[in-house]
Design an enzyme around this catalytic site. Structure first.
Site, PDB file in Angstrom:
ATOM      1  N   LYS A  10       0.825  -1.219   0.000  1.00 19.74           N
ATOM      2  CA  LYS A  10       0.000   0.000   0.000  1.00 19.74           C
ATOM      3  C   LYS A  10       0.865   1.278   0.000  1.00 19.74           C
ATOM      4  O   LYS A  10       2.066   1.223   0.311  1.00 19.74           O
ATOM      5  CB  LYS A  10      -0.913  -0.014   1.228  1.00 19.74           C
ATOM      6  CG  LYS A  10      -1.914  -1.173   1.206  1.00 19.74           C
ATOM      7  CD  LYS A  10      -2.884  -1.046   2.368  1.00 19.74           C
ATOM      8  CE  LYS A  10      -3.898  -2.175   2.348  1.00 19.74           C
ATOM      9  NZ  LYS A  10      -4.927  -1.996   3.390  1.00 19.74           N
ATOM     10  N   TYR A  50     -13.092  -2.355  -2.681  1.00 18.23           N
ATOM     11  CA  TYR A  50     -13.532  -2.071  -1.312  1.00 18.23           C
ATOM     12  C   TYR A  50     -15.037  -1.786  -1.248  1.00 18.23           C
ATOM     13  O   TYR A  50     -15.486  -1.083  -0.341  1.00 18.23           O
ATOM     14  CB  TYR A  50     -12.745  -0.890  -0.739  1.00 18.23           C
ATOM     15  CG  TYR A  50     -11.298  -1.222  -0.426  1.00 18.23           C
ATOM     16  CD1 TYR A  50     -10.959  -2.312   0.370  1.00 18.23           C
ATOM     17  CD2 TYR A  50     -10.259  -0.440  -0.915  1.00 18.23           C
ATOM     18  CE1 TYR A  50      -9.633  -2.623   0.658  1.00 18.23           C
ATOM     19  CE2 TYR A  50      -8.926  -0.739  -0.629  1.00 18.23           C
ATOM     20  CZ  TYR A  50      -8.631  -1.831   0.152  1.00 18.23           C
ATOM     21  OH  TYR A  50      -7.321  -2.132   0.444  1.00 18.23           O
ATOM     22  N   ASN A 113      -2.035   0.072   6.887  1.00 13.86           N
ATOM     23  CA  ASN A 113      -1.559  -1.221   7.415  1.00 13.86           C
ATOM     24  C   ASN A 113      -0.663  -1.957   6.413  1.00 13.86           C
ATOM     25  O   ASN A 113      -0.618  -3.174   6.373  1.00 13.86           O
ATOM     26  CB  ASN A 113      -2.727  -2.082   7.895  1.00 13.86           C
ATOM     27  CG  ASN A 113      -3.730  -2.376   6.799  1.00 13.86           C
ATOM     28  OD1 ASN A 113      -3.573  -1.931   5.666  1.00 13.86           O
ATOM     29  ND2 ASN A 113      -4.764  -3.115   7.134  1.00 13.86           N
ATOM     30  N   HIS A 116      -2.117  -5.402   1.632  1.00 16.33           N
ATOM     31  CA  HIS A 116      -3.407  -6.091   1.503  1.00 16.33           C
ATOM     32  C   HIS A 116      -3.137  -7.516   1.047  1.00 16.33           C
ATOM     33  O   HIS A 116      -2.284  -7.749   0.201  1.00 16.33           O
ATOM     34  CB  HIS A 116      -4.289  -5.385   0.460  1.00 16.33           C
ATOM     35  CG  HIS A 116      -5.482  -6.184   0.072  1.00 16.33           C
ATOM     36  ND1 HIS A 116      -6.614  -6.253   0.854  1.00 16.33           N
ATOM     37  CD2 HIS A 116      -5.708  -6.998  -0.992  1.00 16.33           C
ATOM     38  CE1 HIS A 116      -7.498  -7.051   0.271  1.00 16.33           C
ATOM     39  NE2 HIS A 116      -6.973  -7.516  -0.851  1.00 16.33           N
ATOM     40  N   GLU A 127      -9.528 -11.527  -7.197  1.00 11.86           N
ATOM     41  CA  GLU A 127      -8.592 -10.392  -7.203  1.00 11.86           C
ATOM     42  C   GLU A 127      -7.452 -10.572  -8.212  1.00 11.86           C
ATOM     43  O   GLU A 127      -6.955  -9.596  -8.768  1.00 11.86           O
ATOM     44  CB  GLU A 127      -8.073 -10.133  -5.785  1.00 11.86           C
ATOM     45  CG  GLU A 127      -9.201  -9.621  -4.884  1.00 11.86           C
ATOM     46  CD  GLU A 127      -8.759  -9.261  -3.480  1.00 11.86           C
ATOM     47  OE1 GLU A 127      -7.581  -8.925  -3.283  1.00 11.86           O
ATOM     48  OE2 GLU A 127      -9.616  -9.318  -2.582  1.00 11.86           O
TER      49      GLU A 127
HETATM   50  P1  CMP Z   1      -7.335  -4.348   3.796  1.00 13.26           P
HETATM   51  O1  CMP Z   1      -6.746  -5.642   4.202  1.00 13.26           O
HETATM   52  O2  CMP Z   1      -6.856  -3.780   2.517  1.00 13.26           O
HETATM   53  O3  CMP Z   1      -8.940  -4.455   3.751  1.00 13.26           O
HETATM   54  C1  CMP Z   1      -9.774  -3.342   3.886  1.00 13.26           C
HETATM   55  C2  CMP Z   1      -9.026  -2.107   4.290  1.00 13.26           C
HETATM   56  O4  CMP Z   1      -9.827  -1.079   4.828  1.00 13.26           O
HETATM   57  C3  CMP Z   1      -8.081  -2.477   5.428  1.00 13.26           C
HETATM   58  O5  CMP Z   1      -7.044  -3.278   4.956  1.00 13.26           O
HETATM   59  C4  CMP Z   1      -7.720  -1.109   5.955  1.00 13.26           C
HETATM   60  O6  CMP Z   1      -6.733  -0.471   5.157  1.00 13.26           O
HETATM   61  C5  CMP Z   1      -9.060  -0.368   5.784  1.00 13.26           C
HETATM   62  N1  CMP Z   1      -9.826  -0.359   7.040  1.00 13.26           N
HETATM   63  C6  CMP Z   1     -10.525  -1.373   7.595  1.00 13.26           C
HETATM   64  N2  CMP Z   1     -11.126  -0.967   8.739  1.00 13.26           N
HETATM   65  C7  CMP Z   1     -10.816   0.340   8.893  1.00 13.26           C
HETATM   66  C8  CMP Z   1     -11.124   1.322   9.875  1.00 13.26           C
HETATM   67  N3  CMP Z   1     -11.881   1.029  10.928  1.00 13.26           N
HETATM   68  N4  CMP Z   1     -10.618   2.544   9.732  1.00 13.26           N
HETATM   69  C9  CMP Z   1      -9.849   2.863   8.655  1.00 13.26           C
HETATM   70  N5  CMP Z   1      -9.506   1.976   7.687  1.00 13.26           N
HETATM   71  C10 CMP Z   1      -9.991   0.732   7.804  1.00 13.26           C
END
Ligand code: CMP
Length: 161
Positions: A10, A50, A113, A116, A127
């Site tokens: 990311k 998403y 984070n 993904h 995906e």
């Molecule tokens: P990812 O594994 O890409 O799947 C969905 C993404 O949404 C997640 O990682 C985070 O980057 C984002 N995400 C999920 N929950 C939250 C939250 N509560 N606040 C902000 N971002 C979120």
């Protein structure tokens, strides 16, 4: 057992110069890179990818974040790759993720984070098609294969998904 899975490095990780660090972990584990590109996340693709978060309060910021600079998209191959990679990545919130996992070691955030990964095998199939054309996935032999798997593991691994 699905043998291919997608990861997305990311924008936070790209900005923090963590691409090599993350890539290196998967390589050392024994996962084979069969597809890789640096690409800005298209806004329409973010809506699709998403879509289940569309109504959430964090969606707008997540969408802006994911399209801010290019991400690295990668397809990794290995026996039971989806589960192996999911364990490597760790819990969504970097503060809760176990040390030793990628998020546990490099993230302090739920949104930012670092990476993904596919939640399950069905998501992996969807995906891979979402982000890669067939011709962008390369079939090739690597000399480490016979050192990574026992013969009983190889026969199952070679079955097509
Ligand atoms: P990812 O594994 O890409 O799947 C969905 C993404 O949404 C997640 O990682 C985070 O980057 C984002 N995400 C999920 N929950 C939250 C939250 N509560 N606040 C902000 N971002 C979120």
């Amino acid at each position: 057992m699905v043998r291919r899975t997608v990861i997305i490095i990311k924008p936070d990780a790209v900005n923090r110069s963590l691409i090599g660090e993350i890539l290196s972990r998967f390589e050392k584990k024994g996962l084979k890179i069969v597809g890789m590109k640096l690409m800005r996340f298209d806004v329409n693709k973010i809506d699709e990818h998403y879509g289940h978060h569309k109504e959430k309060p964090f969606f707008k910021e997540l969408s802006d974040f994911m399209s801010s600079i290019p991400c690295v998209f990668m397809v990794l191959e290995g026996k039971d790759a989806v589960n192996v990679v999911r364990k490597f990545v760790g819990k969504t919130n970097g503060r809760d993720a176990e040390p030793g996992t990628i998020r546990g070691d490099y993230s302090m955030s739920t949104q930012s984070n670092v990476i993904h990964a596919n939640g399950d095998e069905n998501a992996a199939k969807i995906e891979i098609k979402r982000f890669f054309k067939d011709e962008e996935l390369i079939n090739y032999e690597k000399i480490d294969f016979n050192w990574l798997y026992a013969s009983s593991e190889k026969s199952k691994f070679e079955e097509k998904d």
